[in-house]
Design a protein around this motif. Structure first.
Motif, PDB file in Angstrom:
ATOM      1  N   UNK A   1      -2.610  -5.877   2.644  1.00 59.81           N
ATOM      2  CA  UNK A   1      -1.889  -4.602   2.590  1.00 59.81           C
ATOM      3  C   UNK A   1      -0.382  -4.812   2.420  1.00 59.81           C
ATOM      4  N   UNK A   2       0.151  -5.896   2.949  1.00 55.41           N
ATOM      5  CA  UNK A   2       1.571  -6.199   2.718  1.00 55.41           C
ATOM      6  C   UNK A   2       1.806  -6.470   1.239  1.00 55.41           C
ATOM      7  N   UNK A   3       0.897  -7.193   0.587  1.00 57.02           N
ATOM      8  CA  UNK A   3       1.038  -7.449  -0.843  1.00 57.02           C
ATOM      9  C   UNK A   3       0.892  -6.166  -1.652  1.00 57.02           C
ATOM     10  N   UNK A   4      -0.002  -5.282  -1.238  1.00 58.22           N
ATOM     11  CA  UNK A   4      -0.145  -3.983  -1.913  1.00 58.22           C
ATOM     12  C   UNK A   4       1.144  -3.178  -1.773  1.00 58.22           C
ATOM     13  N   UNK A   5       1.718  -3.181  -0.584  1.00 61.06           N
ATOM     14  CA  UNK A   5       2.978  -2.474  -0.343  1.00 61.06           C
ATOM     15  C   UNK A   5       4.096  -3.063  -1.188  1.00 61.06           C
ATOM     16  N   UNK A   6       4.195  -4.376  -1.238  1.00 59.38           N
ATOM     17  CA  UNK A   6       5.215  -5.041  -2.038  1.00 59.38           C
ATOM     18  C   UNK A   6       5.071  -4.695  -3.516  1.00 59.38           C
ATOM     19  N   UNK A   7       3.852  -4.723  -4.007  1.00 57.13           N
ATOM     20  CA  UNK A   7       3.607  -4.399  -5.418  1.00 57.13           C
ATOM     21  C   UNK A   7       4.011  -2.957  -5.718  1.00 57.13           C
ATOM     22  N   UNK A   8       3.656  -2.040  -4.823  1.00 57.20           N
ATOM     23  CA  UNK A   8       3.986  -0.632  -5.038  1.00 57.20           C
ATOM     24  C   UNK A   8       5.501  -0.405  -5.028  1.00 57.20           C
ATOM     25  N   UNK A   9       6.192  -1.044  -4.103  1.00 64.27           N
ATOM     26  CA  UNK A   9       7.628  -0.797  -3.969  1.00 64.27           C
ATOM     27  C   UNK A   9       8.453  -1.451  -5.074  1.00 64.27           C
ATOM     28  N   UNK A  10       8.056  -2.622  -5.539  1.00 63.17           N
ATOM     29  CA  UNK A  10       8.923  -3.385  -6.421  1.00 63.17           C
ATOM     30  C   UNK A  10       8.422  -3.533  -7.856  1.00 63.17           C
ATOM     31  N   UNK A  11       7.101  -3.415  -8.088  1.00 67.99           N
ATOM     32  CA  UNK A  11       6.608  -3.687  -9.434  1.00 67.99           C
ATOM     33  C   UNK A  11       5.937  -2.493 -10.095  1.00 67.99           C
ATOM     34  N   UNK A  12       5.283  -1.648  -9.334  1.00 65.83           N
ATOM     35  CA  UNK A  12       4.590  -0.496  -9.921  1.00 65.83           C
ATOM     36  C   UNK A  12       5.584   0.580 -10.329  1.00 65.83           C
ATOM     37  N   UNK A  13       5.215   1.307 -11.349  1.00 63.49           N
ATOM     38  CA  UNK A  13       6.034   2.441 -11.791  1.00 63.49           C
ATOM     39  C   UNK A  13       5.495   3.762 -11.225  1.00 63.49           C
ATOM     40  N   UNK A  14       4.370   3.685 -10.497  1.00 63.87           N
ATOM     41  CA  UNK A  14       3.778   4.904  -9.934  1.00 63.87           C
ATOM     42  C   UNK A  14       4.626   5.412  -8.771  1.00 63.87           C
ATOM     43  N   UNK A  15       4.723   6.713  -8.666  1.00 64.66           N
ATOM     44  CA  UNK A  15       5.446   7.306  -7.556  1.00 64.66           C
ATOM     45  C   UNK A  15       4.550   7.518  -6.343  1.00 64.66           C
ATOM     46  N   UNK A  16       3.272   7.758  -6.596  1.00 64.57           N
ATOM     47  CA  UNK A  16       2.362   8.026  -5.484  1.00 64.57           C
ATOM     48  C   UNK A  16       1.968   6.726  -4.794  1.00 64.57           C
TER      49      UNK A  16
END
Length: 90
Positions: free
Chosen positions: A49-64
């Motif tokens: 879940x930390x890796x999922x959070x990191x990916x969402x915050x820094x690499x994904x372009x999704x807002x949700x």
């Protein structure tokens, strides 16, 4: 409606998990390997879940926020709420 995380609830779930595993490990005469394996699984679950959070915050372009399990979903939703609130201020 936002549900509040409580330390008591999280610790009671962890205690219950380890209690059940310890009981089963004791019955099977594999107490320490069972507790060790459970600790590794719990550690891996949190790092996932930390890796999922990191990916969402820094690499994904999704807002949700991404989907999370257990208390992690509330963490993701809380960060998303703060981001929306900061955008509204700008």
């Amino acid at each position: 409606m936002r549900l509040l995380l409580s330390k008591r609830k999280i610790f009671s779930k962890i205690f219950l998990l380890f209690f059940v595993v310890a009981l089963m490990g004791w019955l099977l005469d594999l107490l320490f390997p069972a507790l060790f394996a459970t600790s590794l699984l719990l550690l891996g679950w949190n790092y996932r879940h930390i890796f999922i959070l990191d990916k969402w915050l820094w690499r994904d372009k999704k807002l949700t926020p991404p989907a999370g399990d257990g208390s992690w979903q509330q963490v993701f939703d809380g960060i998303y709420y703060r981001q929306r609130k900061a955008r509204k201020k700008k």
